[in-house]
Design a protein around this motif. Sequence first.
Motif, short mmCIF file in Angstrom:
data_model
loop_
_atom_site.label_atom_id
_atom_site.label_comp_id
_atom_site.label_asym_id
_atom_site.label_seq_id
_atom_site.Cartn_x
_atom_site.Cartn_y
_atom_site.Cartn_z
N GLN A 6 0.83 -1.20 0.00
CA GLN A 6 0.00 0.00 0.00
C GLN A 6 0.87 1.26 0.00
O GLN A 6 1.92 1.30 0.66
N PRO A 7 0.47 2.29 -0.73
CA PRO A 7 1.31 3.49 -0.83
C PRO A 7 1.57 4.17 0.50
O PRO A 7 2.69 4.65 0.74
N HIS A 8 0.57 4.22 1.40
CA HIS A 8 0.79 4.91 2.67
C HIS A 8 1.82 4.17 3.52
O HIS A 8 2.59 4.80 4.25
N GLU A 9 1.86 2.83 3.42
CA GLU A 9 2.85 2.05 4.16
C GLU A 9 4.26 2.33 3.64
O GLU A 9 5.19 2.52 4.42
N MET A 10 4.38 2.32 2.33
CA MET A 10 5.67 2.56 1.71
C MET A 10 6.17 3.97 2.01
O MET A 10 7.33 4.18 2.35
N ARG A 11 5.26 4.92 1.92
CA ARG A 11 5.63 6.33 2.16
C ARG A 11 6.06 6.53 3.62
O ARG A 11 7.03 7.26 3.88
N GLU A 12 5.36 5.90 4.54
CA GLU A 12 5.71 6.03 5.95
C GLU A 12 7.11 5.48 6.21
O GLU A 12 7.91 6.08 6.95
N TRP A 13 7.43 4.33 5.60
CA TRP A 13 8.77 3.74 5.75
C TRP A 13 9.83 4.70 5.22
O TRP A 13 10.87 4.93 5.86
N SER A 14 9.58 5.25 4.03
CA SER A 14 10.56 6.15 3.42
C SER A 14 10.76 7.41 4.24
O SER A 14 11.90 7.90 4.39
N ARG A 15 9.69 7.95 4.77
CA ARG A 15 9.81 9.14 5.60
C ARG A 15 10.62 8.86 6.86
O ARG A 15 11.41 9.71 7.32
N LEU A 16 10.45 7.67 7.42
CA LEU A 16 11.22 7.29 8.60
C LEU A 16 12.71 7.22 8.27
O LEU A 16 13.55 7.68 9.06
N GLN A 17 13.05 6.68 7.09
CA GLN A 17 14.45 6.62 6.69
C GLN A 17 15.04 8.03 6.53
O GLN A 17 16.16 8.30 6.98
N SER A 18 14.27 8.90 5.91
CA SER A 18 14.74 10.27 5.70
C SER A 18 14.91 11.00 7.02
O SER A 18 15.88 11.75 7.23
N THR A 19 13.98 10.78 7.95
CA THR A 19 14.07 11.40 9.27
C THR A 19 15.33 10.94 10.00
O THR A 19 15.94 11.69 10.78
N SER A 20 15.73 9.69 9.73
CA SER A 20 16.95 9.13 10.33
C SER A 20 18.19 9.48 9.53
O SER A 20 19.27 8.93 9.79
N PHE A 22 18.94 8.75 6.43
CA PHE A 22 19.38 7.73 5.49
C PHE A 22 18.93 8.11 4.08
O PHE A 22 17.75 8.44 3.87
N SER A 23 19.84 8.07 3.14
CA SER A 23 19.48 8.35 1.75
C SER A 23 18.82 7.11 1.14
O SER A 23 19.14 5.97 1.51
N ILE A 24 17.90 7.33 0.20
CA ILE A 24 17.12 6.23 -0.40
C ILE A 24 17.40 6.15 -1.89
O ILE A 24 17.25 7.13 -2.62
N GLY A 25 17.80 4.96 -2.33
CA GLY A 25 17.93 4.67 -3.75
C GLY A 25 16.77 3.80 -4.18
O GLY A 25 16.39 2.87 -3.47
N PHE A 26 16.21 4.10 -5.35
CA PHE A 26 15.00 3.42 -5.81
C PHE A 26 15.23 2.77 -7.17
O PHE A 26 15.74 3.41 -8.09
N VAL A 27 14.86 1.49 -7.27
CA VAL A 27 14.97 0.75 -8.53
C VAL A 27 13.57 0.28 -8.92
O VAL A 27 13.06 -0.71 -8.39
N GLN A 45 23.00 0.49 -4.08
CA GLN A 45 23.57 0.16 -2.77
C GLN A 45 24.90 0.88 -2.55
O GLN A 45 25.23 1.24 -1.42
N GLN A 46 25.66 1.06 -3.62
CA GLN A 46 26.92 1.78 -3.51
C GLN A 46 26.71 3.26 -3.21
O GLN A 46 27.50 3.88 -2.50
N ASP A 47 25.62 3.81 -3.73
CA ASP A 47 25.38 5.25 -3.63
C ASP A 47 24.56 5.65 -2.40
O ASP A 47 24.69 6.78 -1.93
N CYS A 48 23.70 4.75 -1.93
CA CYS A 48 22.67 5.14 -0.95
C CYS A 48 22.70 4.26 0.29
O CYS A 48 23.21 3.13 0.27
N ASP A 49 22.11 4.77 1.37
CA ASP A 49 22.05 4.03 2.63
C ASP A 49 20.98 2.95 2.61
O ASP A 49 21.13 1.90 3.23
N ARG A 50 19.87 3.21 1.93
CA ARG A 50 18.76 2.28 1.85
C ARG A 50 18.34 2.13 0.38
O ARG A 50 18.38 3.09 -0.39
#
Length: 282
Positions: A6-20, A22-27, A45-50
């Motif tokens: 679900q989009p709200h679940e995914m978005r909540e996870w990503s916001r938590l990473q950003s708050t911590s 952590f940079s996010i790479g998306f494939v 993985q080489q470029d980003c924390d998550r």
Amino acid sequence: MDIFGQPHEMREWSRLQSTSHFSIGFVPTMGALHDGHRRLIETAQQDCDRVVVSIFVNALQFNNPQDYEKYPRVPEGDLRFCNEMGVNALYTPSHATMYPLGFETHVTPGAMAAPMEGVFREGHFAGVTTVVNKLFNTTLPDRAYFGAKDFQQLAVIKRMVIDFDLAVEIVSVATVRQPDGLALSSRNTRLTSQQRGDACVIYRGLEVARTAYLQGEQSSAELISITKAIYASCPEARVEYIEIFDSATMCTQQNISKGNCVMAVAVWFGDIRLIDNIELTA
């Protein structure tokens, strides 16, 4: 690995990473993962924390319903693949989640989407830009990774990111090939053994054109003719298009003098359509 549908679940996870911090790479993928996807994930993985991977076969970008139905789907294998790669989060929305009842808003790409794929796959890039925009808004990445095999797609997405002021960096990753030159693609699994053997002619035609260019040939018509002759030597290969264009503008070039051009092709083997490209640079 966290798995979300679900989009709200995914978005909540990503916001938590950003708050911590952590940079996010998306494939973004449509599944049936292979070594080309492996390269994308490794680069992220080489470029980003998550690293987040999405798996969604996007009906909007298929102009042929049969192609959509036949697109390979191996969800259990994809799950193992991502687990083994150490992916941090997997986003696997359903069609109903992505396009719920009443969905009617689409991204309409501009001139970069008009030639080549735009001619032969009506509505394709509107489907691509719409789904990618939705995925960006859900996964909230700092960087997103796309394969250079889909050169026009990459250009269209880069343009969308600029035009919509999206806060994501688009990273192009070099095409991964088999030893005989065939670009890795999920569609390759549908080739018969005969077609698989013949399909290496795609890259051979591109290489011959690049060699001719490096030897001084600057006429696009002549380079295209050279490539056509290579493909004509393979009865199974049915050429849809061969184009040479400016890599920045996607405009067709009659003469190659600046050295920033790309040759792109689409070739059919039976009912399987494969694309590839090569940069015409010194």
